[in-house]
Design a protein around this motif. Structure first.
Motif, PDB file in Angstrom:
ATOM      1  N   THR A  92       9.939 -31.048  15.868  1.00 52.28           N
ATOM      2  CA  THR A  92       9.381 -31.184  16.663  1.00 52.28           C
ATOM      3  C   THR A  92       9.671 -30.180  18.140  1.00 52.28           C
ATOM      4  O   THR A  92      10.690 -30.653  18.253  1.00 52.28           O
ATOM      5  N   SER A 152       2.369 -29.339  20.867  1.00 50.46           N
ATOM      6  CA  SER A 152       3.310 -29.205  20.335  1.00 50.46           C
ATOM      7  C   SER A 152       3.409 -28.404  18.439  1.00 50.46           C
ATOM      8  O   SER A 152       2.054 -27.901  18.932  1.00 50.46           O
ATOM      9  N   ASP A 177      12.397 -32.448  19.788  1.00 48.81           N
ATOM     10  CA  ASP A 177      13.044 -33.617  18.853  1.00 48.81           C
ATOM     11  C   ASP A 177      13.227 -33.507  18.113  1.00 48.81           C
ATOM     12  O   ASP A 177      12.639 -33.409  16.680  1.00 48.81           O
ATOM     13  N   GLU A 197      12.133 -35.353  14.221  1.00 49.46           N
ATOM     14  CA  GLU A 197      10.382 -35.297  13.639  1.00 49.46           C
ATOM     15  C   GLU A 197      10.136 -33.093  13.865  1.00 49.46           C
ATOM     16  O   GLU A 197       9.535 -32.841  13.019  1.00 49.46           O
ATOM     17  N   ALA A 217       5.459 -28.495  14.761  1.00 52.63           N
ATOM     18  CA  ALA A 217       6.582 -29.489  14.509  1.00 52.63           C
ATOM     19  C   ALA A 217       6.652 -28.369  13.084  1.00 52.63           C
ATOM     20  O   ALA A 217       5.634 -26.808  12.250  1.00 52.63           O
TER      21      ALA A 217
END
Length: 116
Positions: A77, A21, A72, A75, A23
């Motif tokens: 992300t 991930s 996403d 988000e 972010a």
């Protein structure tokens, strides 16, 4: 400024899976391309996958059919789903965000180790 934080790396056996991930935070509205790179010991950093703001993914040949990049937007992300991992996938994986001006930002990297 854009800040990127990667997570999800680790040690996995060959044939296993990991999900990375990335972010993003800060001034992100100018970002149009997100990418994953990797760097193996003693090797140059190489591009693994990219995804645009329109969600068009592209992959380097060695990971096609095994890795999936997705984003996403809600988000902020970006993900890298890595399946059927091989020892040659070992390295530090970096997230990169590129603005429409071509200015780029990098995360700190996350280690992926694939054992035989």
């Amino acid at each position: 400024q854009v800040q990127l934080v990667e997570s999800g790396g680790g040690l996995v056996q060959a044939g296993g899976s990991l999900r990375l991930s990335c972010a993003a935070s800060g001034v992100i509205f100018n970002i149009n391309v997100m990418a994953w790179y990797r760097q193996a010991p003693g090797q140059q950093r190489e591009l693994v996958a990219t995804i645009t703001s329109g969600s068009s993914p592209r992959y380097t040949d060695s990971v096609k059919g095994r890795f999936t990049i997705s984003r996403d937007n809600g988000e902020n992300t970006v993900y890298l789903q890595m399946n059927s991992l091989k020892p040659e996938d070992t390295g530090v994986y970096y997230c990169k965000a590129q603005e429409i001006t071509a200015r780029s930002y990098w995360g700190q990297g996350t280690q992926v180790t694939v054992s035989t």
